[in-house]
Design a protein around this motif. Structure first.
Motif, short mmCIF file in Angstrom:
data_model
loop_
_atom_site.label_atom_id
_atom_site.label_comp_id
_atom_site.label_asym_id
_atom_site.label_seq_id
_atom_site.Cartn_x
_atom_site.Cartn_y
_atom_site.Cartn_z
N ALA A 46 -79.61 -14.76 107.96
CA ALA A 46 -79.81 -13.71 107.53
C ALA A 46 -81.18 -13.25 107.04
O ALA A 46 -81.76 -14.24 106.35
N SER A 47 -81.75 -12.10 107.15
CA SER A 47 -82.91 -11.62 106.21
C SER A 47 -82.67 -11.58 104.97
O SER A 47 -81.42 -11.58 104.47
N ALA A 48 -83.61 -11.49 104.07
CA ALA A 48 -83.43 -11.56 102.51
C ALA A 48 -82.61 -10.46 102.12
O ALA A 48 -81.56 -10.52 101.39
N GLY A 49 -82.94 -9.26 102.67
CA GLY A 49 -82.39 -8.01 102.38
C GLY A 49 -80.76 -8.25 102.62
O GLY A 49 -79.84 -7.71 101.93
N LEU A 50 -80.52 -8.60 103.97
CA LEU A 50 -79.01 -8.67 104.35
C LEU A 50 -78.30 -9.86 103.58
O LEU A 50 -77.05 -9.75 103.37
N ARG A 51 -79.11 -10.80 103.13
CA ARG A 51 -78.51 -11.89 102.32
C ARG A 51 -78.01 -11.49 101.06
O ARG A 51 -76.73 -11.59 100.40
N ARG A 52 -78.80 -10.49 100.43
CA ARG A 52 -78.35 -9.93 99.13
C ARG A 52 -77.08 -9.11 99.52
O ARG A 52 -76.06 -9.30 98.53
N LYS A 53 -77.14 -8.21 100.66
CA LYS A 53 -76.02 -7.61 100.71
C LYS A 53 -74.67 -8.34 100.88
O LYS A 53 -73.46 -7.95 100.38
N MET A 54 -75.03 -9.42 101.81
CA MET A 54 -73.79 -10.25 102.00
C MET A 54 -73.07 -10.79 100.74
O MET A 54 -71.94 -10.93 100.41
N LEU A 55 -73.98 -11.42 99.80
CA LEU A 55 -73.56 -12.01 98.76
C LEU A 55 -73.09 -11.12 97.69
O LEU A 55 -71.87 -11.29 97.38
N TYR A 56 -73.52 -9.92 97.58
CA TYR A 56 -72.84 -8.76 96.90
C TYR A 56 -71.54 -8.55 97.39
O TYR A 56 -70.58 -8.21 96.34
N SER A 57 -71.50 -8.33 98.53
CA SER A 57 -70.03 -7.89 99.05
C SER A 57 -69.05 -8.93 98.82
O SER A 57 -68.01 -8.64 98.54
N ILE A 58 -69.55 -10.20 99.03
CA ILE A 58 -68.58 -11.21 98.95
C ILE A 58 -68.08 -11.45 97.40
O ILE A 58 -66.96 -11.50 97.05
N ASP A 59 -69.16 -11.12 96.59
CA ASP A 59 -68.55 -11.10 95.07
C ASP A 59 -67.71 -9.99 94.67
O ASP A 59 -66.82 -10.01 94.04
N LEU A 60 -68.20 -8.77 95.43
CA LEU A 60 -67.05 -7.78 95.09
C LEU A 60 -65.70 -7.85 95.48
O LEU A 60 -64.75 -7.74 94.87
N LEU A 61 -65.84 -8.49 96.65
CA LEU A 61 -64.24 -8.82 97.23
C LEU A 61 -63.54 -9.80 96.43
O LEU A 61 -62.40 -9.71 96.25
N ARG A 62 -64.30 -10.99 95.92
CA ARG A 62 -63.69 -11.81 95.05
C ARG A 62 -63.15 -11.33 93.97
O ARG A 62 -62.08 -11.48 93.33
N LYS A 63 -63.88 -10.31 93.18
CA LYS A 63 -63.54 -9.53 92.02
C LYS A 63 -62.29 -8.85 92.19
O LYS A 63 -61.18 -8.54 91.58
#
Length: 76
Positions: free
Chosen positions: A24-41
């Motif tokens: 993934a690009s840097a921007g997409l990587r940030r979005k993916m990590l944010y989404s995963i973090d949100l799902l885990r919460k």
């Protein structure tokens, strides 16, 4: 755009999070990590409501559901 193309490549691919992030690009990587973090919460909150039966993700088969499905898979 890029998210749809990336998610289509991951379908039926048994890809691991590290590999997906590496592609993934840097921007997409940030979005993916944010989404995963949100799902885990959200998972922690859902499990606190019903520890026996857990929770479910709604799935319509549309592009948004596909993206959520794959992010949930990548996030474990």
């Amino acid at each position: 755009g890029q998210i749809k193309k990336l998610m289509m490549r991951f379908m039926n691919a048994n890809i691991k999070l590290e590999e997906a992030l590496g592609r993934a690009s840097a921007g997409l990587r940030r979005k993916m990590l944010y989404s995963i973090d949100l799902l885990r919460k959200a998972e922690k909150i859902a499990m606190s409501y019903d520890k026996d039966d857990g929770f479910f993700l709604a799935f319509s088969g549309g592009k948004d559901s596909q993206a959520l499905y794959h992010i949930a898979e990548l996030g474990g």
